[in-house]
Write an enzyme that holds these catalytic residues in place. Structure first.
Site, PDB file in Angstrom:
ATOM      1  N   ILE A 160       6.219 -13.782 -40.368  1.00 58.23           N
ATOM      2  CA  ILE A 160       7.466 -13.239 -39.839  1.00 58.23           C
ATOM      3  C   ILE A 160       8.353 -14.398 -39.415  1.00 58.23           C
ATOM      4  CG2 ILE A 160       8.536 -11.898 -38.001  1.00 58.23           C
ATOM      5  CD1 ILE A 160       6.086 -10.121 -37.949  1.00 58.23           C
ATOM      6  N   PHE A 178       3.707 -16.546 -37.833  1.00 63.18           N
ATOM      7  CA  PHE A 178       4.979 -16.367 -37.149  1.00 63.18           C
ATOM      8  C   PHE A 178       5.722 -17.691 -37.115  1.00 63.18           C
ATOM      9  CE2 PHE A 178       1.930 -13.345 -35.700  1.00 63.18           C
ATOM     10  CZ  PHE A 178       2.627 -12.154 -35.566  1.00 63.18           C
ATOM     11  N   LYS A 179       6.897 -17.700 -37.740  1.00 61.59           N
ATOM     12  CA  LYS A 179       7.759 -18.880 -37.684  1.00 61.59           C
ATOM     13  C   LYS A 179       8.809 -18.622 -36.616  1.00 61.59           C
ATOM     14  CE  LYS A 179      10.846 -21.768 -40.488  1.00 61.59           C
ATOM     15  NZ  LYS A 179      11.630 -21.835 -41.757  1.00 61.59           N
ATOM     16  N   ILE A 180       8.642 -19.272 -35.481  1.00 64.80           N
ATOM     17  CA  ILE A 180       9.506 -19.021 -34.329  1.00 64.80           C
ATOM     18  C   ILE A 180      10.546 -20.132 -34.246  1.00 64.80           C
ATOM     19  CG2 ILE A 180       9.611 -18.607 -31.849  1.00 64.80           C
ATOM     20  CD1 ILE A 180       8.028 -16.489 -33.430  1.00 64.80           C
TER      21      ILE A 180
END
Length: 304
Positions: free
Chosen positions: A137, A165-167
């Site tokens: 995501i 998760f790419k934050i």
């Protein structure tokens, strides 16, 4: 955390010929250069690949070419974002059929006013997850969609394929820290993004990897490895070496920086970016190369 999901997984730029057509031979050279720089994985068709300037037919050509050329040498993520859930699912199925290791997807959005609400976002990611390939995501400001930690944790726990998760939102380290604390084992791959401009803080918060540009993979990778080994002074020093170049890339150049560096090093022949993007101003490009040269990155000599 899943040890599969760590390290540096750069976004591959999409090279074009001077007339704006795809440079397919250049695309293969880009992939080889990233692998030689030490990439642990590669992402294609992302924002820094100019995905919003590439036709559907070109997407399929690039997906096939990249997966066939890499041939399992490193992990491959294919970006499949689209406002339409059906199209996102179709893109995901193609990526899976062609042998991708994962897909990356932003929440559904189209312009400033069409944005998926939490229910629509959950439903789209659930439909993509049903294809049966790991999902990263992408939580980025570009979508304008808020992805609060409880929603991310809910998807990680309830949608089997949501694993990474790419934050890269504001205050990314705080969000990573909360995501890991609340999600526990369901958060298999918390990643830093945004070219690594907040990398050190994000690693401190528990990020296991970074999805940067492809510009100086070999110079950023030691930051991650030293930090993982517990050498905080070494990681801080390594990050200090590259911080100015990353800042210039993030604030002044965007994806054009990687293309400029790859032209400088003979990886690709043209740094053409499709309209309406403008080419780098000569002064901005000159400053970029001046910042890169003392680092002696592989990209500046790979094709010479």
């Amino acid at each position: 955390m899943n040890p599969m999901y760590q390290g540096i997984w750069p976004v591959a730029p999409t090279p074009f010929n001077p007339d704006g057509t795809l440079d397919l031979d250049g695309m293969k050279r880009v992939l080889d250069c990233l692998i030689d720089q030490g990439a642990d994985g590669i992402c294609i068709l992302a924002n820094f690949s100019e995905q919003f300037l590439i036709s559907d037919a070109e997407r399929e050509i690039l997906t096939r070419l990249c997966l066939e050329h890499v041939a399992g040498r490193v992990k491959m993520i294919v970006t499949v974002s689209h406002f339409a859930t059906q199209i996102a699912v179709e893109r995901t199925q193609l990526a899976k059929d062609l042998g991708a290791d994962a897909v990356m997807i932003m929440p559904p959005y189209h312009g400033a006013t069409l944005r998926g609400n939490p229910t629509q976002t959950y439903e789209q990611f659930s439909a993509v997850g049903a294809v049966g390939i790991p999902i990263m995501i992408q939580d980025a400001p570009m979508s304008g969609v808020d992805l609060p930690v409880p929603l991310l944790v809910k998807m990680a726990r309830e949608i089997e394929m949501v694993k990474l998760f790419k934050i890269e939102c504001p205050f990314a380290a705080n969000k990573l820290r909360a995501l890991i604390a609340e999600g526990g084992d369901a958060i298999e791959g918390p990643f830093d993004g945004e070219e690594g401009i907040t990398l050190l803080a994000d690693l401190d918060a528990g990020a296991t990897g970074a999805m940067t540009s492809g510009m100086i993979v070999d110079q950023i990778k030691p930051v991650i490895e030293l930090h993982r080994a517990g050498d905080m002074l070494g990681a801080t020093a390594a990050y200090g070496r590259v911080a100015m170049a990353i800042n210039h890339e993030n604030r002044q150049c965007l994806w054009r920086s990687c293309k400029a560096a790859m032209v400088e090093g003979g990886v690709i022949k043209s740094e053409f970016c499709r309209h309406p993007m403008e080419p780098l101003h000569p002064d901005t490009r000159s400053r970029l190369i001046n910042l890169l040269q003392p680092l002696d990155p592989l990209v500046l000599k790979w094709g010479k």
